[in-house]
Design an enzyme around this catalytic site. Sequence first.
Site, mmCIF file in Angstrom:
data_model
loop_
_atom_site.group_PDB
_atom_site.id
_atom_site.type_symbol
_atom_site.label_atom_id
_atom_site.label_comp_id
_atom_site.label_asym_id
_atom_site.label_seq_id
_atom_site.Cartn_x
_atom_site.Cartn_y
_atom_site.Cartn_z
ATOM 1 C CD GLN A 252 -17.625 24.278 27.418
ATOM 2 O OE1 GLN A 252 -18.338 23.756 26.571
ATOM 3 N NE2 GLN A 252 -16.334 24.009 27.542
ATOM 4 C CB CYS B 86 -17.386 20.745 25.508
ATOM 5 S SG CYS B 86 -16.091 19.664 24.862
ATOM 6 C CG HIS C 230 -16.524 22.107 21.388
ATOM 7 N ND1 HIS C 230 -16.478 22.305 22.753
ATOM 8 C CD2 HIS C 230 -17.667 22.721 20.963
ATOM 9 C CE1 HIS C 230 -17.537 23.017 23.130
ATOM 10 N NE2 HIS C 230 -18.274 23.266 22.063
ATOM 11 C CG ASN D 44 -21.461 25.297 21.483
ATOM 12 O OD1 ASN D 44 -20.895 24.478 22.193
ATOM 13 N ND2 ASN D 44 -20.799 26.178 20.757
#
Length: 445
Positions: free
Chosen positions: A66, A72, A364, A386
């Site tokens: 990102q 996110c 997040h 992630n």
Amino acid sequence: MDSFQGVTTEQLQGYEESYNSSPLCRAMTNALFNTSVNDAAFCHAGLAQSQHAFSIDLATLPVTNQKSSGRCWIFAALNVLREMTAKKCGLEKFELSQNYMAFWDKFEKANYMLESVISLADRPTDDRVLCQVLSTGVQDGGQWDMFVNLVEKYGVIPKTAMEETFQSSNTRAMNKLLNTKLRKGAAILKKAAAQGKDVQAMKSEILKDVYKLLCMCFGCPPKTFDFEYVDKDKQYHIVHNLTPQTFYQEYVGLNLREDYVSLINSPTADKPFGKTYTVDYIGNVAEGAPIRYYNLPMDTLRSLIVRQLSDGEPVWFGSDVGHMGDREKGIWSTDCYDYAGTFGMDFEMTKEDRLDYRESAMNHAMVITGVNLDENGQPTKWKIENSWSDEHGNKGYYLMNADWFDQFVYQAVINKKYLSEEQLKEAAQEPTHLSPWDPMGTLAD
């Protein structure tokens, strides 16, 4: 405030004596001169429980990035959806366009913000709700239900159909300019409403400039495109003239609204378990569904996540990654940090108090792609996909230990087929409305 008490000279003298008499304080003063707090408190023994090995480990695509943006929640959601496309098309590497979703999210948030100002136009400028709307503005962060709204209205497209731009990957300057434009528009609309003018026509003119600005920064979103790819067997394919909606139907096909539910774990007194909640004045698509949460105890939430993973389906989730994490090693673990031993004082708080006293909130969103279960079927650690590039952790995949997960995970999106009939009935209840500054109103970025 008249009853406020100051710190006395005697108290200061006592504090100084307490510090000077502590060998630990003197040692830590020297150690922290050239060392970060986290490095000083790091426990290497905790690494022994932080190996990337899991009893349930889903095979998923390479991680995304990102970059310097707060998208996110979009990246995590698209990372879940792209697995469907990859399986259908036999792809070993594939991304859906995060830029496309961010474009429409920004545009819809701009309209939502201006509609909020219009609805609050009769309130003074220092009204708490109006201040919240204006100070928050249009940011990168979002929520699962906001993503679903975008998919239902705009569909999705491959990344090749709308690539990243510098601005989509580095959003701070653009966000500042966009919010200046919107706050200027808010002032115009509030004054016009007081004068009985046609605020909707005026709003449309503001949105015209917003659309132009977004196109200049992100590019113009395509109405149709060709889907061109080479599968894992090295076979070339091309499908012409797809729309974002037809692409979603053909190559993803999930019914996000009907089949999935957003669960939270908020163990605060004002949010009883087994109830549903929504957050006022937080959203993007004005005509879309509002944010909706179903609050459950952590042991229930945890077991539902394990069930979905056991069936081979990853889980979108939200947590607070600002605590006890090592980005380079790719771990979030309460075993790896000893702040109490390092500083000789107690920092512990309950999850409830962290939320109530604004020490923690979801910030997040990521994807759970694996878990390690002990002999009793209880999680010991979790594998996390992630969106911070493949330069950290295990090629961008992170690890959370069990205690950290229970303490700092607040949300997970689960297929309704894993819920009991009683849970489905509870999840369908009319939601309680939360203020926009509630901790559950925090947007993942």
